[in-house]
Design a protein around this motif. Structure first.
Motif, mmCIF file in Angstrom:
data_model
loop_
_atom_site.group_PDB
_atom_site.id
_atom_site.type_symbol
_atom_site.label_atom_id
_atom_site.label_comp_id
_atom_site.label_asym_id
_atom_site.label_seq_id
_atom_site.Cartn_x
_atom_site.Cartn_y
_atom_site.Cartn_z
ATOM 1 N N PHE A 251 0.842 -1.174 0.106
ATOM 2 C CA PHE A 251 0.103 -0.101 -0.054
ATOM 3 C C PHE A 251 0.985 1.301 0.122
ATOM 4 N N CYS A 252 0.197 2.359 -0.313
ATOM 5 C CA CYS A 252 0.985 3.691 -0.229
ATOM 6 C C CYS A 252 0.410 4.674 0.381
ATOM 7 N N LEU A 253 0.976 5.234 1.502
ATOM 8 C CA LEU A 253 0.519 6.055 2.228
ATOM 9 C C LEU A 253 0.707 7.305 2.308
ATOM 10 N N PHE A 254 -0.161 8.350 1.979
ATOM 11 C CA PHE A 254 0.023 9.801 1.666
ATOM 12 C C PHE A 254 -0.504 10.498 2.668
ATOM 13 N N VAL A 255 0.674 11.211 3.414
ATOM 14 C CA VAL A 255 0.334 12.082 4.491
ATOM 15 C C VAL A 255 0.115 13.529 4.070
ATOM 16 N N ARG A 256 -1.178 14.208 4.382
ATOM 17 C CA ARG A 256 -1.593 15.480 3.807
ATOM 18 C C ARG A 256 -0.964 16.353 5.073
ATOM 19 N N LYS A 257 0.373 16.615 4.819
ATOM 20 C CA LYS A 257 1.039 17.435 5.918
ATOM 21 C C LYS A 257 2.091 18.176 5.040
ATOM 22 N N HIS A 258 2.662 19.289 5.538
ATOM 23 C CA HIS A 258 3.676 19.883 4.844
ATOM 24 C C HIS A 258 5.130 19.579 5.888
ATOM 25 N N LYS A 259 6.346 19.828 5.174
ATOM 26 C CA LYS A 259 7.451 19.362 5.956
ATOM 27 C C LYS A 259 7.633 20.408 7.168
ATOM 28 N N GLU B 262 5.406 21.452 9.200
ATOM 29 C CA GLU B 262 4.413 21.109 10.180
ATOM 30 C C GLU B 262 5.045 19.827 10.816
ATOM 31 N N VAL B 263 5.688 18.962 10.021
ATOM 32 C CA VAL B 263 6.400 17.529 10.433
ATOM 33 C C VAL B 263 7.770 18.030 11.521
ATOM 34 N N LEU B 264 8.315 18.883 11.078
ATOM 35 C CA LEU B 264 9.615 19.347 11.605
ATOM 36 C C LEU B 264 9.139 19.784 13.017
ATOM 37 N N PHE B 265 8.240 20.932 12.752
ATOM 38 C CA PHE B 265 7.850 21.488 14.293
ATOM 39 C C PHE B 265 7.235 20.568 15.273
ATOM 40 N N ASP B 266 6.467 19.479 14.636
ATOM 41 C CA ASP B 266 5.906 18.418 15.462
ATOM 42 C C ASP B 266 7.047 17.712 16.094
ATOM 43 N N LEU B 267 7.988 17.447 15.319
ATOM 44 C CA LEU B 267 9.104 16.522 15.612
ATOM 45 C C LEU B 267 10.056 17.466 16.893
ATOM 46 N N GLY B 268 10.036 18.694 16.660
ATOM 47 C CA GLY B 268 10.501 19.593 17.829
ATOM 48 C C GLY B 268 9.611 19.635 19.131
ATOM 49 N N THR B 269 8.180 19.489 18.877
ATOM 50 C CA THR B 269 7.544 19.530 20.148
ATOM 51 C C THR B 269 7.813 18.237 20.870
ATOM 52 N N ARG C 19 11.813 25.967 6.617
ATOM 53 C CA ARG C 19 11.015 25.207 5.546
ATOM 54 C C ARG C 19 9.696 26.043 5.445
ATOM 55 N N PHE C 20 9.241 26.621 6.626
ATOM 56 C CA PHE C 20 7.903 27.690 6.293
ATOM 57 C C PHE C 20 8.247 28.596 5.462
ATOM 58 N N MET D 140 0.483 20.693 15.479
ATOM 59 C CA MET D 140 0.400 21.992 16.236
ATOM 60 C C MET D 140 -0.048 23.287 15.297
ATOM 61 N N PHE D 141 -0.272 22.995 13.917
ATOM 62 C CA PHE D 141 -1.013 24.020 13.128
ATOM 63 C C PHE D 141 -1.943 23.689 12.410
ATOM 64 N N ARG D 142 -2.521 22.576 12.717
ATOM 65 C CA ARG D 142 -3.316 21.868 12.107
ATOM 66 C C ARG D 142 -5.000 22.656 12.054
ATOM 67 N N ALA D 143 -5.349 23.274 13.068
ATOM 68 C CA ALA D 143 -6.560 24.201 13.197
ATOM 69 C C ALA D 143 -6.309 25.355 12.102
#
Length: 267
Positions: free
Chosen positions: A35-43, A45-52, A73-74, A213-216
Motif C-alpha cells: 500500500f502507499c500512504l500519503f500524509v497530507r502534511k507539509h514539511k 509542520e512535521v519538523l515543528f511536531d518533531l521538535g515538540t 521550511r515554512f 500544532m498548526f492543524r486548526a
C-alpha cells in the motif's frame, strides 16, 4: 518520530518513519500486502511536531534543530504559496508556474540566507509592508546558532521561549496567508496525484491527515483564542493586532495539540 500505519489489507499496524516527500510506499510485514500512504502534511509542520515531541521528551537541544528547520521550511512554503497565488491571479497555468518556481528555487536551495531573501521579497510584494520580524534578534538566530553550531546545551526554559517565538511567527504568517496557503496545498496534491497515477493496481492508496500544532490554522478552522479565524486572501493594510504574547500562544497550542500528537504516536 515514527508513526503507526494501519495496513488496509489486514488492519494491523506497523511503525513508519516520515518520508521527505510524505509519500510512503509500504509492504505490510504481517500479510505482505502493498500500500502507499500519503500524509497530507507539509514539511514545516512535521519538523515543528518533531521538535515538540523532542521538547516534551526532554531532548531540548534536539528540539532546537527541528524548530529552526521548521522555520526555514515554512519560509519556503510561504514563497511557494505566494508565488503560485500571484500566478493564478494573472491567469498563468498552474503547472507552468510551479515548474518555473521549482527551477528558480534550485538557485537558492542550498543557501538559507538567500531563501530568507526570497521570502522577504515575497512578503513585501504580497503584504505591501516590510517584514519587520526578520531581524536576527526577533528570530532568535543567535540562540539557534549557539545551540546548533557551537554546541551550547540550553535549558528547557530557553528552548520553550525559542519554540514560542517560532510558533507565533509561523502562526501569524499562516493567518495572513489565509486562503493563499491553498495554492501550496494544491501543489502537494498534484505531487500525490502524479505518484498515485503510476501505482500498480495491486497497491492500495491510503490518504491520512495527521494532527499537528498548526492543524486548526491550516484547515481554516477557528484560530487560537484571541487571534480570530484565519484571514481570507484579502488582507488589511495594517499589521494584524497582537492580543497574546508568543509564550501564551505557544502554551495554549501545546495544551490543545500535544495530546493529539501523543495519540498519533502511540495509537
Amino acid at each position: 518520530m515514527p508513526f503507526p500505519a494501519t495496513c488496509p489489507h489486514c488492519r494491523r499496524e506497523q511503525p513508519v518513519e516520515f518520508a521527505d516527500s510524505l509519500i510512503h510506499d509500504l509492504k505490510c510485514p504481517h500479510c505482505g500486502g502493498r500500500f502507499c500512504l500519503f500524509v497530507r502534511k507539509h514539511k514545516f509542520e512535521v519538523l515543528f511536531d518533531l521538535g515538540t515531541q523532542a521538547l516534551l521528551g526532554g531532548y531540548a537541544r534536539e528540539a532546537v534543530a527541528s524548530f529552526a528547520a521548521a522555520l526555514e521550511r515554512f519560509f519556503e512554503f510561504y514563497v511557494r504559496a505566494a508565488t503560485l497565488e500571484r500566478a493564478a491571479a494573472t491567469g498563468q497555468e498552474f503547472g507552468a508556474a510551479e515548474t518555473l518556481l521549482d527551477r528558480t528555487w534550485r538557485h537558492v536551495a542550498s543557501q538559507s540566507e538567500r531563501q530568507v531573501g526570497m521570502f522577504a521579497l515575497a512578503y513585501l510584494l504580497r503584504e505591501g509592508r516590510e517584514p519587520e520580524f526578520l531581524g536576527s534578534q526577533a528570530l532568535g538566530a543567535d540562540f539557534r546558532n549557539r545551540v546548533i553550531h557551537r554546541g551550547y546545551l540550553p535549558p528547557r526554559t530557553e528552548v520553550e521561549a525559542y519554540a514560542a517565538r517560532v510558533f507565533a511567527l509561523i502562526d501569524r504568517l499562516l493567518g495572513e496567508l489565509g486562503e493563499g496557503a491553498g495554492h501550496a496545498e494544491l501543489a502537494q496534491e498534484r505531487a500525490f496525484a502524479a505518484h498515485l497515477a503510476n501505482l500498480p493496481d495491486v497497491v492500495v492508496a491510503v490518504f491520512e491527515e495527521h494532527p499537528g500544532m498548526f492543524r486548526a490554522r491550516r484547515f481554516g478552522g477557528a484560530g487560537l483564542e484571541g487571534l480570530g479565524p484565519a484571514k481570507s486572501a484579502r488582507r488589511p493594510a495594517a499589521p494584524p493586532p497582537t492580543r497574546l504574547n508568543d509564550a501564551q500562544v505557544f502554551g495554549q497550542a501545546l495544551r490543545e495539540r500535544a495530546p493529539l500528537l501523543d495519540r498519533l504516536k502511540s495509537r
